[in-house]
Design an enzyme around this catalytic site. Structure first.
Site, PDB file in Angstrom:
ATOM      1  N   LYS A 128      53.754  17.206   6.019  1.00  0.00           N
ATOM      2  CA  LYS A 128      54.041  18.381   5.182  1.00  0.00           C
ATOM      3  C   LYS A 128      55.318  19.084   5.624  1.00  0.00           C
ATOM      4  CE  LYS A 128      51.654  22.641   3.764  1.00  0.00           C
ATOM      5  NZ  LYS A 128      50.431  23.454   4.007  1.00  0.00           N
ATOM      6  N   ALA A 143      47.775  18.139  11.657  1.00  0.00           N
ATOM      7  CA  ALA A 143      46.861  19.241  11.989  1.00  0.00           C
ATOM      8  C   ALA A 143      47.668  20.487  12.292  1.00  0.00           C
ATOM      9  CB  ALA A 143      46.018  18.881  13.217  1.00  0.00           C
ATOM     10  N   GLY A 193      39.037  34.478  24.529  1.00  0.00           N
ATOM     11  CA  GLY A 193      38.160  33.301  24.608  1.00  0.00           C
ATOM     12  C   GLY A 193      38.778  32.136  25.361  1.00  0.00           C
ATOM     13  N   SER A 195      39.802  24.525  18.044  1.00  0.00           N
ATOM     14  CA  SER A 195      38.919  23.432  18.490  1.00  0.00           C
ATOM     15  C   SER A 195      37.703  23.291  17.576  1.00  0.00           C
ATOM     16  CB  SER A 195      38.516  23.611  19.956  1.00  0.00           C
ATOM     17  OG  SER A 195      37.938  24.862  20.202  1.00  0.00           O
ATOM     18  N   SER A 198      37.778  23.760  14.344  1.00  0.00           N
ATOM     19  CA  SER A 198      38.263  23.019  13.174  1.00  0.00           C
ATOM     20  C   SER A 198      38.426  21.536  13.510  1.00  0.00           C
ATOM     21  CB  SER A 198      39.599  23.583  12.693  1.00  0.00           C
ATOM     22  OG  SER A 198      39.479  24.961  12.432  1.00  0.00           O
ATOM     23  N   LYS A 199      38.955  21.251  14.694  1.00  0.00           N
ATOM     24  CA  LYS A 199      39.105  19.842  15.102  1.00  0.00           C
ATOM     25  C   LYS A 199      37.737  19.179  15.227  1.00  0.00           C
ATOM     26  CE  LYS A 199      42.294  17.783  15.976  1.00  0.00           C
ATOM     27  NZ  LYS A 199      43.166  16.955  15.075  1.00  0.00           N
ATOM     28  N   ASP A 252      40.223  16.986  23.557  1.00  0.00           N
ATOM     29  CA  ASP A 252      39.171  17.288  24.547  1.00  0.00           C
ATOM     30  C   ASP A 252      38.676  18.728  24.411  1.00  0.00           C
ATOM     31  OD1 ASP A 252      41.369  18.650  25.607  1.00  0.00           O
ATOM     32  OD2 ASP A 252      41.173  17.812  27.626  1.00  0.00           O
ATOM     33  N   GLU A 253      39.398  19.545  23.623  1.00  0.00           N
ATOM     34  CA  GLU A 253      38.977  20.944  23.471  1.00  0.00           C
ATOM     35  C   GLU A 253      37.671  21.071  22.696  1.00  0.00           C
ATOM     36  OE1 GLU A 253      42.193  23.686  22.722  1.00  0.00           O
ATOM     37  OE2 GLU A 253      43.626  22.353  23.677  1.00  0.00           O
ATOM     38  N   ASN A 308      47.543  26.387  35.609  1.00  0.00           N
ATOM     39  CA  ASN A 308      48.781  26.787  34.933  1.00  0.00           C
ATOM     40  C   ASN A 308      49.812  27.310  35.935  1.00  0.00           C
ATOM     41  OD1 ASN A 308      47.674  26.060  32.484  1.00  0.00           O
ATOM     42  ND2 ASN A 308      46.907  28.120  32.038  1.00  0.00           N
TER      43      ASN A 308
END
Ligand code: NAD
Ligand code: TYD
Length: 342
Positions: free
Chosen positions: A34, A81, A273, A149, A151-152, A125-126, A247
């Site tokens: 897209k 996505a 979250g 995640s 939605s995935k 993996d999420e 991180n």
């Protein structure tokens, strides 16, 4: 193999198409993308006009665009996505549309031809949610905790339901965090590399102790080729590297590799979250398909920093566009409230 690669102009899609064009010369590739803010046709401009390569700008939610793109294809790899967790917290609507409904539209078209070989749904993996201890296996329950995640998870569950209900040859991969060339600079690693080059602050969420399993994008591509060639329909494969880093450790590696000033780091208000840790068990992929990752983090981050150093035009044009407003909205208040830590 005549492959339809959706989302081929994004980060992993670009690397995957290049991987296929260079290593599977007999395969044909159609890209359907897209070209949202995250997609760039010019990432693949070297292949325009090559035999076997075709680019179509279109939406996976649009049945007509999908029909045209899928015509003659024996396999589909669905990368298309919405992918950024922070954007999904800001507005989940496009995530549900593309990451769930878009998968349905693709599957409906795919199942019209019995001869099609594989529908590879690229998941994450999420979908397992935050894993405080141990590693997620493919049979573990899903516990997605962000609109991205969730939605995935919806997309991959729908894909698997087409295997069970209609016998569509669906395979799902769940990869850990990727890094490498062509990643849009909203994600941690390219944001921090490019901010470091520009002596901009490095906004580390929360205490910096969240952990991810970093996978160099070429290793992800080689895993996907193994799944396309030897994976079993109806099966799910985790893809990861086991290179678990906080991180803060990633940030330190970027500061070292770019030569930036460590005083640029700012601890900012945490993501809502925020999943503490992801870690996947990759033994199924290793055992069944003989795959293994090749790039350790030190090598991969150095190659990635070099790519961004050598391709500043690529990311500077992004950072001067839509991204500016995005960055202001997402970070200016957080950075104003942040504390200097060094
Ligand atoms: P990205 O955001 O860089 O690229 C996404 C691409 O999809 C862009 O080219 C965009 O234009 C295109 N797209 C978006 N909506 C579309 C639509 N409706 N129709 C057609 N094209 C559309 O994403 P990425 O990081 O390359 O991720 C690719 C896939 O891999 C995604 O499915 C993502 O969930 C998954 N994944 C990513 C990671 C990671 O660390 N980046 C890890 C695991 C899984
Ligand atoms: P990200 O690249 O957004 O990937 P994901 O959320 O899908 O894992 O973020 C990776 C980690 O880095 C995650 O723990 C959130 C953190 N992070 C920051 O600390 N600061 C940032 O500006 C961003 C974008 C991410």
């Amino acid at each position: 193999m005549n492959l339809l690669v959706t989302g081929g102009a994004g980060f992993i899609g670009t690397n995957f198409v290049r991987y296929i064009m260079n290593r599977r010369p007999g395969w044909a590739v159609t890209v359907l993308d897209k070209l949202t803010y995250a997609g760039r046709r010019e990432n693949l401009s070297e292949f325009e006009g090559s035999p076997g390569y075709r680019f179509i700008q279109g939406d996976i939610c649009d049945p007509e665009a999908v029909r045209e793109a899928m015509d003659g294809c024996s396999g589909v790899v669905n990368f298309a996505a919405e992918t950024h967790v922070d954007r999904s917290i800001d507005d989940p609507s496009s995530f549900v549309k593309t990451d769930v409904e878009g998968v349905r539209v693709l599957l409906e078209e795919f199942r019209k031809e019995d001869s099609r070989k594989m529908f590879l749904q690229i998941s994450t993996d999420e979908v397992y949610g935050s894993v405080e201890n141990g590693r997620s296996g493919e049979g573990d329950p899903l516990c997605p905790r962000s609109p991205y995640s969730a939605s995935k998870a919806g997309g991959e569950l729908l894909a698997m339901s087409y295997f069970t209900t209609f016998g569509v040859p669906v395979t799902v991969t769940r990869a850990s965090n990727n890094y490498g060339p062509y990643q849009y600079p909203e994600k941690l690693i390219p944001l921090f590399i490019t901010n470091a080059f520009e002596a901009e602050k490095l906004p580390l969420y929360g205490d910096g102790g969240n952990m991810r399993d970093w996978l160099f994008v070429d290793d992800h591509c080689s895993a996907l080729v193994a799944v396309l060639e030897r994976g079993r329909p109806g099966h799910i494969y985790n893809v990861g590297d086991g290179q678990e880093l906080t991180n803060t450790e990633v940030t330190t590696a970027i500061i070292e590799a770019t030569g930036a000033d460590g005083n640029l780091v700012r601890h900012v208000e945490d993501r809502l979250g925020h999943d503490r840790r992801y870690a996947v068990d990759i033994s199924k992929l290793q055992r069944e398909l003989g795959w293994k990752p090749e790039t350790d983090f030190a090598t991969g981050i150095s190659a990635t920093v070099n790519w961004y150093r050598e391709n500043s035009r690529w990311w500077k044009s992004i950072k001067s566009g839509e991204f500016r407003e995005y960055y202001r909205k997402m970070y200016s208040e957080k950075l104003e409230n942040s504390e200097r830590i060094r």
